[in-house]
Scaffold this active site. Structure first.
Site, PDB file in Angstrom:
ATOM      1  N   ASP A 104       1.607   3.246  10.629  1.00 34.68           N
ATOM      2  CA  ASP A 104       0.546   2.392  11.174  1.00 34.68           C
ATOM      3  C   ASP A 104      -0.034   3.085  12.405  1.00 34.68           C
ATOM      4  O   ASP A 104       0.600   3.108  13.467  1.00 34.68           O
ATOM      5  CB  ASP A 104       1.104   1.009  11.540  1.00 34.68           C
ATOM      6  CG  ASP A 104       1.475   0.178  10.299  1.00 34.68           C
ATOM      7  OD1 ASP A 104       1.724   0.766   9.227  1.00 34.68           O
ATOM      8  OD2 ASP A 104       1.519  -1.061  10.417  1.00 34.68           O
ATOM      9  N   LYS A 153      -6.069  -2.216   8.964  1.00 34.31           N
ATOM     10  CA  LYS A 153      -5.274  -3.257   9.629  1.00 34.31           C
ATOM     11  C   LYS A 153      -6.030  -3.731  10.855  1.00 34.31           C
ATOM     12  O   LYS A 153      -6.661  -2.935  11.539  1.00 34.31           O
ATOM     13  CB  LYS A 153      -3.912  -2.631   9.994  1.00 34.31           C
ATOM     14  CG  LYS A 153      -2.977  -3.504  10.787  1.00 34.31           C
ATOM     15  CD  LYS A 153      -1.602  -2.807  10.965  1.00 34.31           C
ATOM     16  CE  LYS A 153      -0.754  -3.511  11.997  1.00 34.31           C
ATOM     17  NZ  LYS A 153       0.539  -2.817  12.236  1.00 34.31           N
ATOM     18  N   LYS A 187      -4.363  -5.384   5.965  1.00 25.33           N
ATOM     19  CA  LYS A 187      -3.257  -5.988   6.711  1.00 25.33           C
ATOM     20  C   LYS A 187      -3.760  -6.654   7.985  1.00 25.33           C
ATOM     21  O   LYS A 187      -4.032  -5.979   8.971  1.00 25.33           O
ATOM     22  CB  LYS A 187      -2.216  -4.918   7.063  1.00 25.33           C
ATOM     23  CG  LYS A 187      -1.032  -5.459   7.885  1.00 25.33           C
ATOM     24  CD  LYS A 187       0.031  -4.391   8.124  1.00 25.33           C
ATOM     25  CE  LYS A 187       1.091  -4.873   9.103  1.00 25.33           C
ATOM     26  NZ  LYS A 187       2.079  -3.836   9.428  1.00 25.33           N
TER      27      LYS A 187
END
Lengths: 307, 492
Positions: free
Chosen positions: A144, A207, A243
């Site tokens: 991430d 995300k 996400k």
């Protein structure tokens, strides 16, 4: 500054034309999602689906191997009830990846590591690349990363694009989630533009947030990103995951996110390969609601382990 | 800037995760088996003793018997209204009138759930809409006009506005409760009394409103409700004791009324049909515009006079817009109007369903590119799947005629001049929509469109403060806002 990216990538940046986003229209559409009424079997299915999509997350400087092991145990077996799925992943800092990897051995639960000077991203590109490689080397299945918001807000889109592309390369086989930190991007137009840049640069997932900046994930921001994913899919046939992270603490809200996914992208995105929730408190609320659906009564929160 | 889209790639909205039925409860509503006429503050049997049935278009089942008002009943109602006008309502201080109107507004809010459910049962519209749009807006119209009651001299400075007398009001079946509010609220605020005829397929909420008038203590005869069909409406229009006619409905009936009123002293407002252009420019916020197209044509099953039934999309984004529209249509849920998840309810009547079906058949015969969603529809009741036609032209009948159903006709355009010309090339002129991210373009285009209501980057938004009404064959006069007061007043 690192070396300039190849001409083909430069060309790709030029072809990214993000459509205008109308704030009022986005928020009206979201209001429709929140008015859907999800009951009975439909609710049970949604609760379990949401649970299977959770990235159980702990991202604090005070994290210990013990805490991460507890989290992993929760991730594999969220509740004693046999028909409850495991969560999708455990998300930690890179220095705890090994601990997590070890604790999750033999399960399907993935290990995600935050990298690239998370959460601010305020360091050089070389350090970010090194950190990514280190996390992957420790065994992370997913990385991430955060985008350089400073460069993005200055309009240096090519810099942001190149950085994502280089981190993607450093990821090797690991999946790359690109955190836009939408709470710092100010407008839905910026969220859309950042989404488009990230997808074209090689993101497997986009995300919303680090969870360290407010506001974190919101439904309107998520809708804008889902629509960007849809357009990218229309153009290229490539499916990018989504996400939302931070601020999704209740089952009710999680179901509203699933409604947004269902009505924007459809069946192919309604699984943990394509949609995740970055959350910590959400799992217990989902469990509590699942037990309530089964037994008809709410149980004390003390019956659910806090890991 | 042609937007690339690969048509071999498709989204699948047929998910394993279905929304379970979530029907709104009907336990709390109170309905009588038989409804009489509401005249002079009381429910009274019709002189001729005839009744007709009102049915639920989603089940085809009967809900109640409704009195069929005749000429004789209209005469009694007009006399009651005249008496109330001369002896009570016009004599009452304006601020006292306002109190009654406020009270009605509050009581509608208190009973909003009951009204929403009945509106959906009687008319077939989705509970989501009756609950979130029709009933709250009906209450806001009463609130808004209550505020004007004692301020009429400020609304028209330098003039002495006076009421006209008895207003005859005829309303349609697409927004029964809301149209009753649109008509009754300004009439009462300006000191007029009312004889109102609801549509024959949707009389229930107006009759429930009569119960509120009773509970609110509204003086007898100030509002009278005479149910019935076309003949009852004609009796109201032609009654010599009527001072003003307010009609909302089809252009055909509007023309008959206008003929009947020619040469009389009666004032009138007509709010008639439409065939609105909804225009999407290349620089529009595309995803939100697609939502606007859906709200424009599929809102209330397309039973909306201002529906965005003609879509104009600029060439460069046409493929993308149509593709997104089709995907969005796949997620629309057609079915039980009382289900909270229903997006599109039942077609109001068998007659209307036949009209939609015949016009769609004409569209197919004319060779338009026809697309309908794959959603399931119930076996009983009147239903029509959301439908679009692309590749149609100005000469197609489905482009010229008002369908009043969930059917969209799509054309493309290149230049602003071209789209303005096409948009205005219609007998109607009620509404329009413009979608672009450029503010200057909004003003440039909207100032050239001959339509009464124009929305920019949104569609089908209503507010009591905003006037509403048409150009050309879409009608005469304005309702709503400050403009909505003057049709009920004479100025000295």
């Amino acid at each position: 500054m690192t070396t300039a990216s190849p001409a083909s990538i430069r060309e790709a940046i030029g072809s990214i034309q993000s459509p205008a986003i109308d704030q009022v229209g986005v928020e009206e559409r979201v209001a429709r999602f929140t008015k859907r009424s999800i009951k009975k079997d439909s609710k049970m299915l949604a609760l379990k689906l949401a649970l299977s999509m959770v990235d159980l997350t702990t991202l604090e400087a005070k994290d210990t191997p013990g805490k991460v092991r507890q989290l992993c145990s929760k991730a594999m077996r969220p509740h004693d009830s046999a028909d409850v799925p495991s969560v999708a992943a455990v998300c930690v800092y890179a220095n705890l990846v090994k601990v997590a990897k070890d604790a999750l051995k033999g399960s399907n639960v993935k290990v995600a590591a935050v990298a690239t000077a998370f959460p601010s991203g305020m360091t050089t590109r070389n350090i970010k690349i090194e950190e990514t490689k280190w996390a992957v080397g420790e065994g992370a299945d997913e990385i991430d990363m955060v985008i350089s918001r400073g460069h993005f807000l200055r309009g240096e889109y090519a810099y942001v694009f190149d950085e994502i592309a280089e981190i993607k390369e450093a990821c090797g086989q690991a999946h790359l989630k690109v955190i836009l930190e939408t709470g710092e991007l100010n407008t839905y137009d910026n969220v859309r533009k950042a989404s488009d840049i990230a997808m074209h640069a090689g993101a497997d997932f986009i995300k919303t947030s680090t969870g360290k900046i407010q506001p974190a994930a919101t439904l309107p921001v998520t809708l804008v990103m889902l629509e960007a994913i849809r357009d990218y899919y229309y153009q290229t046939g490539k499916m990018i995951g989504m996400k939302p992270a931070g601020g999704i603490a209740t089952a009710k809200l999680a179901i509203q996110y699933l409604i947004a996914v269902r009505e924007t992208l459809g069946a192919a995105w309604l699984n943990p390969d394509m949609f995740r929730f970055g959350a910590s408190a959400l799992a217990n609320d989902l469990l509590m609601q699942i037990i309530k659906q089964k037994t008809g009564v709410y149980q004390s929160i003390d019956y659910f382990s806090k890991d | 800037m042609k937007k690339e889209t690969n048509n071999n790639i498709a989204l699948n909205f047929n998910t394993d995760w279905k929304y379970a039925p979530a029907p709104e409860s009907t336990d709390h509503i109170k309905l009588k088996k038989k409804y009489d006429l509401f005249i002079n503050g009381k429910f009274v049997a019709p002189v001729k003793g005839k009744y007709f049935e009102t049915t639920n278009p989603a089940t085809e089942g009967k809900i109640a018997d409704i009195a069929e008002g005749t000429k004789e009943d209209v005469d009694i109602a007009v006399k009651a209204a005249r008496n109330a006008y001369e002896n009570v309502w016009s004599k009452m201080p304006a601020k006292e009138r306002a109190k009654y109107i406020y009270r009605i507004a509050r009581m509608i809010q208190e009973r909003a759930r009951e009204f929403s459910v009945i509106e959906s049962m009687d008319g077939g519209k989705a509970i989501r809409e009756s609950r979130d749009v029709d009933v709250p807006l009906a209450a806001s119209h009463f609130f808004y006009y209550a505020g004007w009651a004692d301020k009429l001299e400020y609304a028209f400075p330098g003039k002495k506005p006076k009421p006209l007398g008895v207003a005859g009001q005829i309303i349609p079946w697409n927004f029964p409760m809301l149209m009753a509010a649109w008509k009754i609220a300004p009439a009462l605020a300006t000191g007029n009394t009312v004889v109102l005829k609801p549509a024959e397929t949707t009389p229930l909420t107006a009759l429930k409103l009569a119960e509120i008038f009773q509970e609110a203590g509204l003086p007898d005869g100030v509002v009278n409700i005479v149910t019935g069909a076309a003949a009852t409406g004609a009796a109201i229009v032609n009654h010599p004791g009527i001072d003003k006619v307010a009609f909302t409905g089809s252009t055909d009936v509007g023309k008959i009324i206008q003929k009947a009123l020619a040469g009389t002293n009666k004032k009138y407002t007509l709010e008639l049909g439409g065939k609105a252009a909804n225009i999407i420019f290349e620089d529009a916020p595309i995803d939100q515009a697609v939502e606007g197209i859906v709200n424009g044509i599929f809102f209330n099953q397309g039973h909306v006079c201002c529906a965005g039934s003609r879509l104009f999309v600029q060439e460069g984004v046409a493929d993308m817009v149509i593709r997104k529209l089709k995907d969005r249509m796949e997620t629309l849920i057609v079915g039980d109007p009382l289900d909270k998840n229903t997006d599109i309810g039942a077609i109001n009547s068998k007659e209307q369903l036949k009209k939609i079906e015949s016009l769609v058949q004409i569209g197919i015969n004319e060779g338009g590119d026809y697309y309908q969603t794959s959603c399931s529809i119930p076996s009983k009741g009147y239903w029509f799947r959301p439908t679009i036609f692309s590749g149609v032209s100005q000469s197609s009948r489905i482009v010229q005629e008002e369908i009043f159903g969930p059917v969209l006709a799509i054309q493309t355009f290149r230049t602003t001049d071209e789209v303005v010309e096409k948009a205005n090339n219609t007998a109607y002129g009620l509404s329009a929509g413009v979608w672009t991210d450029k503010g200057s373009k909004i003003f440039k285009v909207t100032s050239q469109l001959r339509a009464g209501v124009i929305w920019a980057n949104t569609y089908n938004k209503f507010d009591p403060t905003s006037p509403f009404g048409g150009y050309k064959e879409s009608g005469v006069g304005r309702e709503g806002g400050l403009h909505g007061l003057s049709p009920y007043l004479k100025m000295n």
